[in-house]
Design a protein around this motif. Structure first.
Motif, PDB file in Angstrom:
ATOM      1  N   ASP A 100      33.734  22.731 -20.859  1.00 33.64           N
ATOM      2  CA  ASP A 100      32.868  22.212 -21.950  1.00 33.64           C
ATOM      3  C   ASP A 100      31.448  23.051 -21.677  1.00 33.64           C
ATOM      4  OD1 ASP A 100      34.738  20.628 -22.705  1.00 33.64           O
ATOM      5  OD2 ASP A 100      34.068  18.755 -21.753  1.00 33.64           O
ATOM      6  N   THR A 114      25.776  33.140 -28.318  1.00 32.97           N
ATOM      7  CA  THR A 114      25.951  33.525 -29.750  1.00 32.97           C
ATOM      8  C   THR A 114      24.864  33.583 -30.546  1.00 32.97           C
ATOM      9  OG1 THR A 114      28.399  33.249 -29.504  1.00 32.97           O
ATOM     10  CG2 THR A 114      27.857  33.555 -31.394  1.00 32.97           C
ATOM     11  N   SER A 115      24.445  32.056 -30.663  1.00 28.26           N
ATOM     12  CA  SER A 115      23.353  31.881 -31.579  1.00 28.26           C
ATOM     13  C   SER A 115      22.192  32.557 -31.469  1.00 28.26           C
ATOM     14  CB  SER A 115      23.149  30.142 -31.609  1.00 28.26           C
ATOM     15  OG  SER A 115      22.583  29.999 -30.080  1.00 28.26           O
ATOM     16  N   GLN A 116      21.961  32.907 -30.089  1.00 24.56           N
ATOM     17  CA  GLN A 116      20.685  33.781 -29.818  1.00 24.56           C
ATOM     18  C   GLN A 116      21.055  35.474 -30.115  1.00 24.56           C
ATOM     19  OE1 GLN A 116      17.716  32.365 -29.151  1.00 24.56           O
ATOM     20  NE2 GLN A 116      18.928  30.557 -30.008  1.00 24.56           N
ATOM     21  N   ARG A 164      30.981  25.679 -20.197  1.00 27.43           N
ATOM     22  CA  ARG A 164      31.179  27.011 -20.513  1.00 27.43           C
ATOM     23  C   ARG A 164      31.119  27.242 -22.157  1.00 27.43           C
ATOM     24  NH1 ARG A 164      34.448  31.511 -18.159  1.00 27.43           N
ATOM     25  NH2 ARG A 164      35.698  29.883 -17.158  1.00 27.43           N
ATOM     26  N   GLN A 165      31.799  26.409 -22.979  1.00 26.84           N
ATOM     27  CA  GLN A 165      31.814  26.664 -24.427  1.00 26.84           C
ATOM     28  C   GLN A 165      30.594  26.348 -25.041  1.00 26.84           C
ATOM     29  OE1 GLN A 165      34.333  27.692 -26.287  1.00 26.84           O
ATOM     30  NE2 GLN A 165      33.015  27.724 -27.960  1.00 26.84           N
ATOM     31  N   VAL A 166      30.012  25.500 -24.449  1.00 25.96           N
ATOM     32  CA  VAL A 166      28.498  25.163 -25.122  1.00 25.96           C
ATOM     33  C   VAL A 166      27.585  26.476 -24.703  1.00 25.96           C
ATOM     34  CG1 VAL A 166      26.255  23.840 -24.944  1.00 25.96           C
ATOM     35  CG2 VAL A 166      28.543  22.583 -24.972  1.00 25.96           C
ATOM     36  N   SER A 167      27.670  26.849 -23.494  1.00 28.47           N
ATOM     37  CA  SER A 167      27.038  28.120 -23.200  1.00 28.47           C
ATOM     38  C   SER A 167      27.125  29.410 -24.171  1.00 28.47           C
ATOM     39  CB  SER A 167      27.259  28.384 -21.945  1.00 28.47           C
ATOM     40  OG  SER A 167      26.776  27.470 -20.795  1.00 28.47           O
ATOM     41  N   LEU A 168      28.426  29.513 -24.145  1.00 27.59           N
ATOM     42  CA  LEU A 168      29.033  30.433 -25.098  1.00 27.59           C
ATOM     43  C   LEU A 168      28.190  30.392 -26.388  1.00 27.59           C
ATOM     44  CD1 LEU A 168      32.461  31.020 -24.017  1.00 27.59           C
ATOM     45  CD2 LEU A 168      30.760  32.579 -23.724  1.00 27.59           C
ATOM     46  N   GLU A 169      28.393  29.313 -26.916  1.00 23.76           N
ATOM     47  CA  GLU A 169      27.653  29.011 -28.279  1.00 23.76           C
ATOM     48  C   GLU A 169      26.135  29.202 -28.309  1.00 23.76           C
ATOM     49  OE1 GLU A 169      28.690  24.983 -29.124  1.00 23.76           O
ATOM     50  OE2 GLU A 169      30.936  25.511 -29.235  1.00 23.76           O
ATOM     51  N   VAL A 170      25.495  28.942 -27.137  1.00 17.82           N
ATOM     52  CA  VAL A 170      24.155  29.257 -27.129  1.00 17.82           C
ATOM     53  C   VAL A 170      23.955  30.686 -27.225  1.00 17.82           C
ATOM     54  CG1 VAL A 170      21.975  29.080 -25.618  1.00 17.82           C
ATOM     55  CG2 VAL A 170      23.474  27.052 -25.910  1.00 17.82           C
TER      56      VAL A 170
END
Length: 377
Positions: A163, A173-175, A165-171
């Motif tokens: 979980d 990507t958003s940046q 890792r997924q949140v980190s990847l989203e962060v």
């Protein structure tokens, strides 16, 4: 640094240089591989996980001399350098966490802590990467630095890490990170989860001499790493043997054992240390994993695994020279650089003696790794 090492195919590049009569490049390559330096920065909060990670990268436990301490006694604004006790050319640098303030100027942090001088940087975190760390990453990419990695430090494999890792990847990507990657690493057991993948990616990203420096300095973690170390040392042996064969157009019988023993001792001593076969390394590994050091030491069946002596190296070189009939002349011709083939006796003796020794030492290291991994399951 020798231009010969700019390629990512060491042995083939060395052969090409030798065939093109660039002996100075090959000599430089041998020295660069024997004395190769790498500096790695580790960014992040000075937490227990980061401290353990730094120690594990050097094969140290918290009670060992020179280990990083937690809690740290050094100001959070200071950089702490950690030399490796066995590889003086490998140094880790504990860098302060990236400030969370806004607005944030990445150039200020990068300039203050000389960010670009490190061959690679681990951006460590235990939850999700903070925005300013991503800004540093993007700035490094603009400056053509591709060796910055996001490392999520976790104590053990569980559902929450996926979980995170997924949140980190989203962060990321958003940046604006185009192809985000987050490596999950268990700081006390580097062989688990993503660290082997991280090493593989670093091997592709780093200049070859730095990739080899990292490979040879890391503690043995997996059978695959033992094999990689072995192949790196065999490339080094090939270069040393080629110089031996190529330097003399009129080879004198039984001279190679005297001429090459010093370089042989240097190569095999570095092999012993890199594979963690010396007494101190074996004892330290046993302590870290809660094993009997005597049990691990007993797995060393090659005399060079326990002690690399000039006498043993000379004996092996002389024996190889006397018994070259066991080496197929066609195989020798295929392996040798063209201009050194008139000196095949010296080349083949050095190649056979040192490669055989490396194979035996790697076999011992592999047995130790297998026991450690089996006990850790």
């Amino acid at each position: 640094m020798a231009d010969v090492l700019k390629s990512l195919n060491l042995l083939e590049t060395l052969k090409e240089s030798m065939d093109n009569n660039k002996l100075s490049d090959v000599k430089d390559a041998v020295e660069d591989l024997l004395i190769s330096r790498i500096n790695i920065g580790v960014v992040g909060d000075r937490c227990l996980e980061k401290t353990t990670f730094i120690n594990s990268l050097r094969g140290l436990g918290v009670d060992d001399v020179g280990a990083a301490l937690y809690p740290s006694t050094v100001s959070t604004e200071e950089v702490i350098g950690y030399p490796d006790p066995k590889h003086t050319d490998f140094r880790l640098w504990d860098l302060p966490p990236v400030p969370t303030c806004t607005p944030f100027e990445p150039e200020s942090y990068m300039g203050k802590y000389k960010f670009m001088r490190y061959n690679a940087v681990f951006m460590t975190f235990t939850d999700v990467p903070q925005i300013n760390s991503v800004t540093i990453f993007l700035e490094a990419r603009l400056l053509q630095n591709k060796t910055v990695y996001f490392v999520l430090l976790v104590s053990d494999k569980n559902k929450t890490q996926d979980d995170k890792r997924q949140v980190s990847l989203e962060v990321l990507t958003s940046q604006g990170v185009a192809v985000p990657k987050v490596y999950i690493v268990n700081p006390s057991c580097l062989e688990k989860i993503d660290f082997p993948v991280l090493l593989e990616d670093m091997g592709q990203d780093l200049p070859e001499i730095r990739a080899h420096a990292l490979l040879l300095a890391l503690p043995i973690l997996t059978p695959a790493l033992v094999t990689q170390k072995k192949e790196a040392f065999k490339a080094l042996v090939w270069a040393a043997a080629s110089l031996s064969g190529g330097m003399s157009t009129l080879p004198v019988p039984f001279v190679a054992s005297m001429v090459d023993s010093s370089i042989g001792v240097r190569i095999l001593s570095k092999t012993q240390i890199s594979l963690g076969l010396d007494n101190h390394s074996v004892e330290r590994l046993a302590k870290l994993r809660g094993l009997d050091p005597g049990r691990l030491k007993a797995l060393r069946t090659c005399v060079l695994s326990a002690e690399v002596s000039k006498g043993e190296v000379k004996k092996r070189l002389a024996a190889a020279e006397k018994d070259l009939s066991t080496v197929s002349s066609r195989l020798v011709q295929m392996a040798m650089p063209r201009q050194a083939r008139s000196a095949s006796k010296s080349f083949a003796a050095t190649l056979q003696a040192l490669n055989t020794a490396i194979d035996e030492m790697a076999e011992d290291a592999d047995k130790i790794v297998q026991v450690v991994l089996m006990e850790g399951q």
